[in-house]
Design an enzyme around this catalytic site. Structure first.
Site, PDB file in Angstrom:
ATOM      1  N   LYS A  17      -9.317  -8.204  21.796  1.00  0.00           N
ATOM      2  CA  LYS A  17     -10.057  -6.932  21.758  1.00  0.00           C
ATOM      3  C   LYS A  17     -11.022  -6.869  22.941  1.00  0.00           C
ATOM      4  O   LYS A  17     -11.441  -7.907  23.474  1.00  0.00           O
ATOM      5  CB  LYS A  17     -10.833  -6.762  20.446  1.00  0.00           C
ATOM      6  N   ASP A 145     -15.547 -10.127  13.783  1.00  0.00           N
ATOM      7  CA  ASP A 145     -14.455  -9.411  14.452  1.00  0.00           C
ATOM      8  C   ASP A 145     -13.119  -9.522  13.716  1.00  0.00           C
ATOM      9  O   ASP A 145     -12.146  -8.876  14.104  1.00  0.00           O
ATOM     10  CB  ASP A 145     -14.244  -9.978  15.866  1.00  0.00           C
TER      11      ASP A 145
END
Ligand code: C5P
Length: 308
Positions: A17, A145
């Site tokens: 990401k 995350d």
């Protein structure tokens, strides 16, 4: 002992990401910071091969610098799912081979991605039958995350980053990722931000340093409008590591639409028109920089890559 399906093997490819925006609020009582972050998954991915195998749980990873012991978040994922299944003792009857491509200590969510992939693969191999929503809840116990890694595409993250709100996928863009030879620990980066805020070191003061240049305030295309990149952790990290500013400047000099540090660093990402990223990456090569070419990924593509 879980009901072992016959010699089942699952391959999961979790994506890295980048943080298109990262606004860090005050530190909370639990030591975390309240965030507002626009997360984006990219096609850069690791590969986990998860197999049913009798005996104690095992992890093999041959990438130098990546632990295969219990400090790897994959172990934590195995522990968390095992416990959620009502099993006692140490996890058993599965083996994971982890092939790393996502750089570590880079702010690219690599450890979280692997943990998310382990949850997905073990869910199948152990026959745990947890829903994606359940896995996201378990993922939040592992790291802020991890839930995003189970969702992918573009999403707004709030609270610690684990509270997710889907938004329209961005237009597809080419992404160049540069990882310098040093890494940054997430806890350390947040610590530097707190330190600088206490000492009233502003982002402007950091930006004034010629070796810590900030991204141009550019707007990138978006189905529902336009967006300016930002990252509150970039000033405190680049004050300690001026090379971050050099990487951003080098990307902008190669025609990047925008460039900034990802998450808590040390990697920098740069956005290009899809066809421009590979050429720019060739120009950006330096012996001490790992330069990788990728592109943004839709939520659907991310889900397919995770086998969801
Ligand atoms: O959640 P995760 O384990 O990835 O976080 C690593 C560290 O980063 C935390 O221990 C904390 O120091 C810092 N952090 C934070 N605020 C957040 C997310 C992470 O302070 N929202």
């Amino acid at each position: 002992m879980p009901n072992l399906p016959t010699s089942r093997t699952v391959i999961v490819r979790p994506s890295a990401k980048i943080n298109l925006t990262l606004h860090v609020g005050p530190k909370r009582d639990d030591g975390y910071h309240d965030l507002r972050t626009l997360l984006q998954s990219i096609t850069l991915h690791d590969t986990l091969t998860i197999s049913a195998r009798r005996g104690p749980f095992g992890l093999a990873c041959h990438m130098p610098g990546v632990p295969s012991d219990r400090s790897n978040l994959v172990w934590r994922a195995a522990d968390v799912l095992w416990e959620a299944m009502g099993q006692t003792g140490a996890p058993r009857d599965a083996h994971i081979k982890l092939e790393k491509v996502i750089p570590s200590q880079a702010g690219l969510g690599g450890g979280s991605a692997d943990a998310a992939a382990a949850l997905v693969g073990l869910n199948t191999v152990w026959g745990a039958r947890r829903s994606r929503r359940d896995l996201m809840r378990l993922g939040a116990l592992i790291g802020s995350d991890v839930p995003f890694c189970l969702q992918g595409g573009t999403a707004l993250g709030a609270a610690r980053g684990e509270e997710l709100y889907p938004v329209d996928d961005t237009h597809r863009m080419g992404v160049v990722v540069i990882k310098p030879s040093f890494g940054v620990s997430t806890a350390e980066a947040y610590g530097w931000l707190d330190e600088d805020r206490k000492a009233s070191v502003t982002a402007d003061a950091a930006a004034a340093r010629p070796d810590a240049s900030h991204p141009r305030d550019v707007e990138i295309g978006w189905p529902s409008g336009a967006l300016a990149l930002s990252n509150d952790l970039m000033a405190p990290v680049s004050r300690r590591h001026p090379e971050i500013g050099e990487m951003v400047a080098a990307c902008l000099a190669q025609g990047a639409v925008a460039a900034q540090m990802s998450g808590s660093g040390s990697a920098v990402f740069a956005l290009f028109a899809e066809t421009g990223a590979a050429r720019a990456a060739r120009q950006l090569k330096r012996p001490d920089w790992l330069v990788l070419v990728s592109r943004t990924q839709t939520r659907r593509e991310a889900a397919r890559s995770m086998g969801l």
